[in-house]
Design an enzyme around this catalytic site. Structure first.
Site, PDB file in Angstrom:
ATOM      1  N   ASN A  16      29.831  18.313  69.705  1.00 35.29           N
ATOM      2  CA  ASN A  16      30.319  17.317  68.765  1.00 35.29           C
ATOM      3  C   ASN A  16      29.308  17.162  67.633  1.00 35.29           C
ATOM      4  O   ASN A  16      28.146  16.881  67.865  1.00 35.29           O
ATOM      5  CB  ASN A  16      30.509  15.984  69.497  1.00 35.29           C
ATOM      6  CG  ASN A  16      31.270  14.995  68.641  1.00 35.29           C
ATOM      7  OD1 ASN A  16      30.991  14.844  67.457  1.00 35.29           O
ATOM      8  ND2 ASN A  16      32.232  14.311  69.250  1.00 35.29           N
ATOM      9  N   ARG A  20      34.279  28.698  54.219  1.00 33.98           N
ATOM     10  CA  ARG A  20      33.859  29.844  53.407  1.00 33.98           C
ATOM     11  C   ARG A  20      33.732  31.096  54.277  1.00 33.98           C
ATOM     12  O   ARG A  20      33.917  31.045  55.486  1.00 33.98           O
ATOM     13  CB  ARG A  20      32.565  29.481  52.694  1.00 33.98           C
ATOM     14  CG  ARG A  20      32.799  28.363  51.654  1.00 33.98           C
ATOM     15  CD  ARG A  20      31.510  27.806  51.126  1.00 33.98           C
ATOM     16  NE  ARG A  20      30.628  28.880  50.689  1.00 33.98           N
ATOM     17  CZ  ARG A  20      29.294  28.795  50.674  1.00 33.98           C
ATOM     18  NH1 ARG A  20      28.693  27.696  51.098  1.00 33.98           N
ATOM     19  NH2 ARG A  20      28.559  29.803  50.270  1.00 33.98           N
ATOM     20  N   ARG A  33      49.865  43.880  22.944  1.00 38.65           N
ATOM     21  CA  ARG A  33      50.414  42.523  22.883  1.00 38.65           C
ATOM     22  C   ARG A  33      49.920  41.610  24.006  1.00 38.65           C
ATOM     23  O   ARG A  33      50.123  40.409  23.971  1.00 38.65           O
ATOM     24  CB  ARG A  33      51.956  42.585  22.888  1.00 38.65           C
ATOM     25  CG  ARG A  33      52.520  43.013  21.544  1.00 38.65           C
ATOM     26  CD  ARG A  33      53.983  43.389  21.631  1.00 38.65           C
ATOM     27  NE  ARG A  33      54.162  44.705  22.251  1.00 38.65           N
ATOM     28  CZ  ARG A  33      55.353  45.261  22.489  1.00 38.65           C
ATOM     29  NH1 ARG A  33      56.460  44.607  22.182  1.00 38.65           N
ATOM     30  NH2 ARG A  33      55.442  46.444  23.048  1.00 38.65           N
ATOM     31  N   ASN A  64      19.938  25.855  56.338  1.00 40.10           N
ATOM     32  CA  ASN A  64      19.909  27.277  56.703  1.00 40.10           C
ATOM     33  C   ASN A  64      19.142  28.115  55.707  1.00 40.10           C
ATOM     34  O   ASN A  64      18.879  29.271  55.943  1.00 40.10           O
ATOM     35  CB  ASN A  64      21.330  27.827  56.851  1.00 40.10           C
ATOM     36  CG  ASN A  64      22.135  27.690  55.576  1.00 40.10           C
ATOM     37  OD1 ASN A  64      21.958  26.737  54.823  1.00 40.10           O
ATOM     38  ND2 ASN A  64      23.024  28.628  55.339  1.00 40.10           N
TER      39      ASN A  64
HETATM   40  C1  UD1 Z   1      60.404  52.407  26.146  1.00 41.96           C
HETATM   41  C2  UD1 Z   1      61.592  53.303  25.838  1.00 41.96           C
HETATM   42  C3  UD1 Z   1      62.789  52.428  25.523  1.00 41.96           C
HETATM   43  C4  UD1 Z   1      63.073  51.497  26.657  1.00 41.96           C
HETATM   44  C5  UD1 Z   1      61.827  50.676  27.007  1.00 41.96           C
HETATM   45  C6  UD1 Z   1      62.068  49.866  28.267  1.00 41.96           C
HETATM   46  C7  UD1 Z   1      60.712  55.304  24.802  1.00 41.96           C
HETATM   47  C8  UD1 Z   1      60.514  56.063  23.537  1.00 41.96           C
HETATM   48  N1  UD1 Z   1      61.290  54.149  24.723  1.00 41.96           N
HETATM   49  O1  UD1 Z   1      60.074  51.686  24.973  1.00 41.96           O
HETATM   50  O2  UD1 Z   1      63.938  53.236  25.275  1.00 41.96           O
HETATM   51  O3  UD1 Z   1      64.149  50.641  26.323  1.00 41.96           O
HETATM   52  O4  UD1 Z   1      60.709  51.538  27.232  1.00 41.96           O
HETATM   53  O5  UD1 Z   1      60.952  49.113  28.597  1.00 41.96           O
HETATM   54  O6  UD1 Z   1      60.328  55.793  25.843  1.00 41.96           O
HETATM   55  N2  UD1 Z   1      53.103  54.984  27.553  1.00 41.96           N
HETATM   56  C9  UD1 Z   1      52.198  55.989  27.775  1.00 41.96           C
HETATM   57  N3  UD1 Z   1      51.798  56.766  26.740  1.00 41.96           N
HETATM   58  C10 UD1 Z   1      52.274  56.586  25.483  1.00 41.96           C
HETATM   59  C11 UD1 Z   1      53.210  55.561  25.256  1.00 41.96           C
HETATM   60  C12 UD1 Z   1      53.610  54.782  26.315  1.00 41.96           C
HETATM   61  O7  UD1 Z   1      51.737  56.184  28.897  1.00 41.96           O
HETATM   62  O8  UD1 Z   1      51.868  57.345  24.600  1.00 41.96           O
HETATM   63  C13 UD1 Z   1      53.511  54.165  28.694  1.00 41.96           C
HETATM   64  C14 UD1 Z   1      53.142  52.707  28.519  1.00 41.96           C
HETATM   65  O9  UD1 Z   1      51.861  52.452  29.089  1.00 41.96           O
HETATM   66  C15 UD1 Z   1      54.240  51.996  29.266  1.00 41.96           C
HETATM   67  C16 UD1 Z   1      55.423  52.942  29.144  1.00 41.96           C
HETATM   68  O10 UD1 Z   1      54.908  54.198  28.805  1.00 41.96           O
HETATM   69  O11 UD1 Z   1      53.910  51.833  30.632  1.00 41.96           O
HETATM   70  C17 UD1 Z   1      56.425  52.490  28.086  1.00 41.96           C
HETATM   71  O12 UD1 Z   1      55.809  52.457  26.834  1.00 41.96           O
HETATM   72  P1  UD1 Z   1      56.128  51.332  25.768  1.00 41.96           P
HETATM   73  O13 UD1 Z   1      55.273  51.562  24.579  1.00 41.96           O
HETATM   74  O14 UD1 Z   1      56.100  50.000  26.382  1.00 41.96           O
HETATM   75  O15 UD1 Z   1      57.629  51.745  25.380  1.00 41.96           O
HETATM   76  P2  UD1 Z   1      58.717  50.802  24.785  1.00 41.96           P
HETATM   77  O16 UD1 Z   1      58.497  50.678  23.324  1.00 41.96           O
HETATM   78  O17 UD1 Z   1      58.792  49.570  25.568  1.00 41.96           O
END
Ligand code: UD1
Ligand code: MG
Length: 469
Positions: free
Chosen positions: A376, A332, A8, A385
């Site tokens: 000055n 700079r 997104r 330069n």
């Molecule tokens: C997650 C939580 C949700 C919570 C929300 C808060 C889960 C299933 N859900 O949802 O309950 O309310 O965060 O922000 O955990 N990531 C990985 N590998 C993956 C998927 C995600 O490293 O396979 C990392 C993403 O980079 C991110 C974080 O985990 O930093 C959260 O992932 P995201 O997909 O944003 O989860 P949400 O749908 O927001």
């Protein structure tokens, strides 16, 4: 957890490297973990992992943040499974903190609270909950009839009734490693997204008496999914940074229009900042410095009582005490301005050292130059330069006077207390105390202008006196 794609964001840069107050969001999270006393930090990376790792190495030192790879993003539970090999030698009673890489404003104190709650919890698990100010697609905290945390239901899987629950999962957890190992192995992808949800661990904790939820303000735990979220978190980060500096003795005429990056500092006492000032990178500001409207200061140190007048732009410069810079001055990289020296409007410097009390008050380019004390530099002075191939140095010794509209063709030296007459092109060294002059001698033609005007008037008359063109 920082492996996600960040779809997104619609960006070529991995989401976790987008900056908040000049610092990549993931670095805020790593910084908070370290400040909370984490002995090891493992970043779970996937999408563009090399780029993310390089960024972590640059900020925290090579390999100080360990990396676990999650080659395919199959959910947050899967992400943590991928990190288990990295901590396989740790014992079961260790507390592991799991943080989301896209929520940069979490305070280290909150992590410490989470760890303390986990240590006390019979279920060996604690998490942060939050009540968002507007509906967010977060997991909902579902409780049993005794009020004990029973499970987390993800937004995508939640019924209308469950979605009405105000308490949501902020995405930060502390859990005993033994439970983590056992419960992760039992995760299944039988849900709306077909992912392994880390949040399913909460249902396992219910069997042990229920995980502890600690409520945190939404502004602190807000996750970033798109650029609207990014801007919202930026505003909050800036508000915090500015408040801390104001409490430390910095005056801001308009804190909502003052832009100080997270890594700037120290900033001294009785510093005065006008609106639209931006302090970036590793800038430091000493006591009693005034920075006026619209100035941008990057990776620069400014010593006490210096005054940066409006619209000064400085990068990688060293500004001495009691100096005056601007308005509209551009310093700079490699600029060094010593005690009491002054640069005025439309002066550009690059690798130029102005020693104590030297002045260039208007319209000059000073590059690869050493300018002695109290020299000055007149308006319109240019150090030539660059010969198209390489750069050369101009040395102007103490007390020298460079007349307006002079060019100094480097390499060249103007000796101590010497004079360069206005309009001179200096191509040879000027000895100490001498006058250098390269302009042609002036001739005056008496009555020439009057005769010229008369001749013009006559011509016009003969042409029939047409109007102005
Ligand atoms: C997650 C939580 C949700 C919570 C929300 C808060 C889960 C299933 N859900 O949802 O309950 O309310 O965060 O922000 O955990 N990531 C990985 N590998 C993956 C998927 C995600 O490293 O396979 C990392 C993403 O980079 C991110 C974080 O985990 O930093 C959260 O992932 P995201 O997909 O944003 O989860 P949400 O749908 O927001
Ligand atoms: Mg998220």
């Amino acid at each position: 957890m920082a492996a996600g794609l960040g779809t997104r964001m619609k960006s070529e840069l991995p989401k976790v490297l987008h900056r908040i107050a000049g610092r990549p969001m993931l670095h805020w999270v790593v910084g908070a973990a370290r400040a909370a006393g984490a002995e090891r930090v493992v970043a779970i990376l996937g999408h563009k992992s090399e780029v993310v790792k390089a960024s972590l190495d640059a900020s925290f030192g090579a390999n100080h943040v360990e990396v676990a790879l999650q080659p395919e993003q199959r959910g947050t539970g899967h992400a943590v499974q991928c990190a288990l090999p990295a901590i396989e030698k740790e014992s079961d009673d260790r507390i592991v903190v799991i943080l989301t890489g896209d929520a940069p404003l979490l305070a280290s104190e909150r992590i410490a609270e989470l760890v303390a709650a986990c240590a006390k919890s019979p279920a060996g698990m604690a998490l942060l909950s939050t009540v968002p100010p507007r509906p967010m697609p977060y997991g909902r905290l579902v409780r049993d009839e005794h009020g004990t945390l029973a499970k987390i239901v993800e937004h995508a899987d939640a019924s209308a009734e469950v979605r009405r629950i105000a308490d949501t999962n902020a995405g930060f957890y502390a859990i005993r490693l033994g439970h983590l190992r056992r419960d992760l192995a039992a995760l299944r992808a039988d849900n709306a997204k077909g992912e392994l949800y880390l949040t399913d661990l909460v249902a396992h904790a219910h069997a042990r008496g229920g995980a502890t939820a600690i409520d945190a303000p939404f502004t602190e735990v807000a996750g970033i999914n798109d650029r609207v979220d990014l801007a919202g978190v930026e505003v909050e980060a800036r508000r915090r940074i500015n408040e801390a500096w104001m409490r430390a003795g910095v005056t801001m005429v308009d804190p909502s229009a003052t832009y100080i990056d997270a890594d700037v500092g120290p900033i001294g006492k009785d510093v005065w900042l006008a609106p639209n000032v931006a302090l970036r990178g590793k800038t430091t500001i000493a006591d009693h410095v005034r920075i006026d409207l619209g100035s941008v200061v990057v990776d620069t140190s400014v010593a006490e009582s210096a005054y940066l007048k409006p619209y000064s732009v400085l990068g990688e410069a060293t500004i001495g005490p009691r100096t005056e810079i601007g308005p509209f001055t551009h310093c700079r990289p490699g600029t060094r301005i010593d005690d009491g020296a002054r640069l005025g409007n439309f002066v550009e410097t690059k690798k130029a050292h102005l020693m104590a009390g030297a002045k260039a008050n208007h319209l000059a380019y000073l590059g690869d130059a050493s300018i002695g004390a109290k020299a000055n530099i007149g308006a319109g002075t240019i150090t030539c330069n660059y010969d198209g191939v390489s750069k050369h140095k101009t040395t102007i010794e103490a007390g020298a006077f460079i007349g307006s509209d002079s060019q100094l063709v480097a390499p060249v030296t103007v000796g101590r207390d010497a004079y360069v007459g206005s309009g001179t092109t200096v191509t040879k060294d000027v000895p100490r105390g001498a006058l250098a002059l390269s302009r042609t001698m002036q001739i005056n033609k008496d009555g020439w202008a009057d005769r010229m005007r008369e001749a013009q008037a006559k011509r016009k008359k003969n042409e029939g006196g047409g109007g102005d063109h």
